[in-house]
Enzyme design. Structure first.
Site: not given
Ligand SMILES: Nc1ncnc2c1ncn2[C@@H]1O[C@H](COP(=O)(O)OP(=O)(O)O)[C@@H](O)[C@H]1O
Ligand SMILES: [Mg+2]
Lengths: 743, 85, 234, 85
Positions: C205, C86, C203
């Site tokens: 994560e 990002c 994302h």
């Protein structure tokens, strides 16, 4: 001091007299400014304080009640949840983006000031009718402002509510809730102590922003306010992110005595309150305050409402540690004064003393009014609901779809997709699925929150409306499987100098107090926003409750969605609904009349207990509260969104079956203490037995499955819609209004 | 007809972006940049018979949509007009 | 194995990257402050998401001048695996470590939602554990993720198989409806010519634990762990 | 010394903001606005002895920081120079 100057500061003759007594002389202009903001409605709560005392604020889990920057409750494992709600109504009307953004910034500061790391935001919004382009412009700006600030600083916005009613057209409501987590024994306090300890200023430079903002929030709008607009404050989420990290880091050093953000009334309020809480004096030199503009007077510096600023008192001898942490974050903590032993708030401009006020008296002798109350004349007629002249709907499926597409009920994804609701990787129930739920890392627990309040109910019956708001917020939390443990509230009302408004206020507070007491949910803080009127037209009285709940095992969290086919659908609570104040009446007949269905607090309490225990025992697979739009809307909401399942239910014949509106009541009538749950057949009897034990009615009404939603009454299908139709109506109801809004 | 609109924050309004840029330039060694204010710039191509017509159309559009009168002010330039800077 | 998580002022997914690598993957992880001038011996560098410098001026524009970026560039030049997520992707683009730029989302609004992306190439350290054509469900949260590059750059990226992820429908088809932000050719992530530097808007994560709604992000993060383990073993 | 920098998207780059503004203006009845491109506008106050010095400083800053050469181009104006529009 000449009379026009005193008047311009909004001090009454009595208040000015009291000021003279306290000072024993005429005030300087800076002193007059300081008194005027400290004694404004916004800072002193002079009209509301008397009533707020009736709210229950104690309980075994309360670690910090009202009085500090935010309240705190024990959530186990040595942790506390620190939370509060704040309004930013007036600034958001003047400049929607910045007004909403700085509202978010302000409430976040209240939370990290307490030493808590903020982990969740919610918002409660009220606007006029969406058909008005001016409203759409406001909504667009407010939502973008909340997103702009929250996303940038990296705190997820996990829930909220939005409603549209003409009464908010000239006075929208923007209430923002923030929650953080702190170690219980490490809460920071907004207090000064220890003569000789240095006072630091840190954060953004001071400009002429929002001077008299606090007094603005304390006066109603009129035609001229568009011109007398004070400089609008612009939010700087990047600065606040640095402040947040730096302050949390500084608090770990134990070199701090106290800390407070500069919110409304800026440096004035923070110096006075920190001194008053610690019963000491504070002396500062305004010439040392970092300034963004040239030629600022001490008066302007003291009253500025520039954002993203903090005031700190450090321990003498530990200055270097404090300064170092801020340097790391490229923030420069500036020493602007020190704590004194003489109890005076002394402001110098270099050597010249421009204000010298006994601090305790400034804080403690703020005016307190017992304003007169009168039951408003409109109530008599408004509470009568006569449907004789109304046509009963002939096409119930159509009415059902219309309600699903009403902006108040329809999906709010247009709003919450603009909010980063997943940052920090704690969000275990995404917005749109019920209460917002975030897990607490390092524990098995999760926290659930909901903000709720129905202004129309309150308009029709303020005390009942207050009770209902508490019950709804708590019920939403319980539907997620969480035990409600604390609440905060934002009381949005009109001009308190009008006895009718004051009556609404007093009644609503009574209702909230009663419900909080019965449900054992203490209020740990909140905010009062008065003078929400334009040209003498008040908003609906709108108390908004923010309730926080705890779930011991985060894997037990429930949402509104039926997760599978072939589950039994059970309605908990008394099936009957009522049309008073309902969304049906508004959508189908354009009426806001009747009385909202009354809340039975014992029943409510038992219902929430059933929910929490059923979730804990994994007896149920989903739970959704019957709110606006009644049972039929709730049922549809359990089914829609992204590949949901259909449902087929059978309701008992309504008691007054011959009434033309009997079916409407059954489908779209509203009432508290009703929840639709889904349950695997193997668990059904345990659930029913459990409900029976607590005297909560529980009826198996149907099964999940298929691609239609069908409701029958006494064996006959009365409404049957496709899942896709329902989804389309619900998903598009709000969004369709925003297809042509420019950035 | 080609027109341009410059939108700037009013002088009393805080500009966090400008401030962050100045700070960044400072740490990159450009201490000679004392102040930065960031605004918006629009190029509009409009149907208009005369420069005057273009100016009045674009001013209206700037008022209504391009600038936020509460915190911003704007200036319009039209091709072919003697534009003073 | 050690992950370096670079912290710029304003980064706000730094803790998320740290949590995923340290607590979910069970690897070593360390925060590296943007003023630091070494990478603490890390094996993998993560430029996390967020709003470095508030995203003021342009996303990633100011962060790329941080002192630590010199080290990141050296690390990348030496073949070390670097991932920008990002805002981290935006920083890599501004720094010229990846090619192209990110414009405002087509519909201008910030968008936070789950999307699907298709793994296009598996010969990078961040996709080697996936299968070509595999569809991952990952969250996005950005206002400027609309990937753009000039026609020659695009042609070169495609020819060199540097497009690593594309937005797609749940069954793996790239469609306009499945492209959340208007990215050219549905591009969600790219790599450099050396294939060791990867940037993407979604994302991973945020999608490493079932409690959060998807574990597909593990494909990305576990890839690099096995890639390095294989390299160490070789 | 006062200087100004105009940053615009290169003509080949699609401008979603400009497009949205044109669409919004269309639905507001301003069909006469054919095209809008949105850019950025900076006012920089710099220490410089001469206009030339100012221009070279500001151009460097624009090159490095204010504009992204992949998608944007820029133009610099310096007070006291004959600025052609
Ligand atoms: N302003 C908002 N911000 C974030 N989420 C919102 C907002 N408004 C509504 N939502 C979400 O949409 C869902 C429906 O809201 P609401 O109709 O108020 O629910 P309920 O009737 O259960 O109280 C909730 O999950 C809520 O969190
Ligand atoms: Mg609600």
């Amino acid at each position: 001091m000449d009379q026009s100057t005193i008047d311009a500061h909004g001090l009454s003759a009595d208040e000015y007299q009291r000021l003279l007594e306290i000072l024993g002389r005429e005030p300087t202009i800076t002193e007059l400014g300081i008194f005027s903001v400290m004694w404004s409605e916004h800072c002193s709560y002079k009209s509301s304080r008397l009533h707020l005392r009736r709210l229950p604020t104690e309980g075994p889990r309360v670690v910090q009640g009202p009085g500090e920057n935010a309240g705190a409750v024990d959530i186990g494992d040595g942790l506390t949840a620190v939370f509060k709600i704040e309004s930013h109504n007036h600034p958001s009307f003047i400049e929607p983006y910045q007004g909403a953004a700085t509202g978010v910034g302000g409430i976040i500061r209240d939370i990290f000031t307490m030493g808590a790391r903020p982990i969740a935001l919610l918002n409660s919004l009220r606007f006029g009718a969406l058909e008005d382009p001016a409203t759409r412009h406001l909504v667009d700006g407010v939502v973008a402002g909340i997103a702009g600030y929250g996303n940038s600083i990296g705190i997820p916005t996990v829930g909220g509510e939005v409603a549209f009613e003409p009464s908010y057209a000239g006075n929208p409501l923007v209430n923002v809730f923030c929650l953080g987590v702190a170690e219980a024994d490490k809460l920071a306090m907004g207090l000064a102590s220890g003569a000789g300890n240095p006072v630091y200023y840190v954060g953004a430079k001071t400009g002429r922003d929002g001077i008299h903002g606090a007094t603005m929030a304390s006066a109603e709008f009129d035609e001229n306010s568009a011109d007398s607009r004070p400089a609008v404050q612009v939010g700087d989420p990047f600065m606040e992110k640095l402040l947040l990290e730096a302050c949390l880091e500084v608090m770990k050093t134990d070199a701090l005595v106290g800390i407070q953000d500069m919110g409304a009334a800026g440096l004035t309020c923070s110096t006075c309150e920190m001194g008053a809480r610690g019963d000491v004096g504070i002396e500062i030199d305004v010439s040392l305050v970092p300034q963004r503009e040239t030629g600022m007077t001490p008066y302007e510096i003291m009253l500025s409402e520039s954002q993203e600023r903090m005031l700190l008192v450090a321990k003498r001898g530990r200055e270097a540690e404090v300064e170092q942490v801020f340097e790391k974050w490229d923030l420069h903590a500036v020493r602007i004064g020190e704590v004194t032993g003489d109890g005076r708030l002394r402001i110098r401009d270099h050597v010249e003393v421009v204000a010298d006020i006994p601090n305790r008296q400034l804080a403690d002798r703020a005016p307190l009014y017992d304003r007169p109350t009168t039951r408003p004349a409109y109530l008599e007629a408004a509470q009568q609901l006569d449907l004789a002249a109304c046509k009963a709907p002939v096409d119930l499926p159509r009415t059902w779809l219309d309600l699903l597409g009403a902006p108040v009920i329809a999906s709010k994804h247009w709003v919450y997709r603009q909010y980063d609701h997943m940052v920090r990787t704690n969000t275990v129930a995404l917005p749109g699925l019920g209460a917002g739920v975030v897990r607490v890392k390092g524990t098995d627990r999760a926290l659930a929150f909901s903000v709720d309040g129905n202004g129309r109910y309150c308009y029709l019956d303020p005390a009942e409306g207050g009770r209902l708001a508490v019950a709804e917020a708590a019920r939403n939390v319980a539907c997620a499987g969480a035990v409600p443990i604390g609440a905060t509230n934002c009381l949005n009302f009109g001009n308190p100098e009008r006895p009718e408004i004051m009556w609404q206020f007093a009644q609503a507070v009574d209702g909230i107090a009663e419900a909080c007491r019965a449900l054992e949910i203490p209020i740990t803080g909140g905010n009062v926003s008065l003078y929400n009127e334009t040209d003498g037209e008040a908003i609906y009285p709108t108390p908004v409750l923010g309730v926080v709940g705890v779930i011991d095992d985060a894997s037990q969290v429930l949402t509104r969605l039926f997760p599978a086919e072939g589950l039994d659908i059970v309605l908990l609570g008394d099936p009957a609904g009522a049309l008073g104040g309902s969304e049906y009446l508004k959508v189908a007949h354009g009426m806001a009349r009747g009385r909202p269905a009354a809340l039975d607090l014992d029943r409510e309490r038992a219902l929430q207990q059933v929910l929490v225990e059923a979730a804990r025992g994994r007896l149920i697979c989903s739970a959704h509260d019957c709110a606006e739009g009644g049972f039929a809307v709730t049922l549809a909401e359990c089914c829609v969104e992204g590949g949901g399942v259909g449902a087929r239910v059978e309701l008992a014949e309504p008691a007054e079956a011959d009434d033309r509106f009997a079916l409407v009541c059954a489908l779209f009538g509203e009432a508290p203490s009703r929840v639709v749950v889904s349950v695997a057949s193997g668990q059904r009897d345990r659930l029913l037995a459990h409900a029976r034990e607590l005297s909560v009615p529980a009826t198996v009404i149907g099964q999940t499955g298929g691609d239609r939603l069908a409701i029958s009454v006494a064996g006959e299908v009365v409404a049957d819609i496709g899942l896709d139709e329902a989804e389309q109506a619900w998903m598009g109801g709000l969004t369709r209004h925003f297809e042509h809004v420019a950035a | 007809m080609k027109t341009r609109v410059f939108v700037t924050l009013k002088p009393s309004v805080f500009d966090p972006q400008g401030k962050t840029i100045v700070d960044a330039l400072g740490s990159m060694g450009y201490a000679g940049v004392r102040d930065v204010r960031q605004g918006k710039y629009f190029e509009l191509d409009v149907d208009a018979g005369t420069a005057d017509e273009a100016r009045s159309l674009v001013s209206e559009v700037a008022d209504k949509l391009l600038a936020n009168p509460v915190i911003e002010s704007y200036r319009v330039e039209v091709d072919g007009e003697g534009n003073d800077v | 194995m050690k992950f370096a998580v670079i912290e710029f002022p304003g980064s706000n997914c730094d803790h998320d990257a740290y949590h995923a690598t340290k607590h979910v993957l069970g690897q070593e992880a360390e925060f590296i402050w943007h003023k630091d001038t070494d990478l603490a011996g890390a094996d993998v560098v993560i430029l996390p998401g967020g709003f470095s410098y508030g995203d003021y001026l342009r996303t990633g524009a100011i962060a790329r001048f941080s002192p630590v970026m010199t080290r990141v560039r050296e690390f990348a030049d030496a073949g070390g695996p670097v991932i920008g997520i990002c805002n981290g992707f935006q920083v890599l683009l501004e720094a010229g470590l990846l090619e192209g730029a990110l414009l405002r989302n087509r519909r201008l609004k910030f968008l936070c939602q789950h999307v699907h992306v298709r793994v296009e190439q598996t010969d990078t350290p961040f996709t080697c554990g996936g299968a070509e054509g595999q569809v991952l469900k990952l969250p996005i949260a950005h206002g400027e993720g609309n990937y753009h590059a000039g026609p020659e750059t695009i042609a070169a990226l495609e020819a060199n198989r540097q497009v690593i992820f594309r937005y797609c429908s749940p069954d793996g088809v790239t469609t306009e409806a499945a492209n959340p932000n208007g990215s050219h050719a549905s591009i969600a992530g790219v790599c450099n010519a050396g294939r060791n530097v990867v940037g993407l808007m979604p994302h991973p994560e945020r999608a490493c634990e079932s409690a959060l709604g998807s574990v597909d992000g593990l494909v990305v993060l576990e890839s690099v762990v096995s890639a390095l383990a294989a390299k160490g073993a070789a």
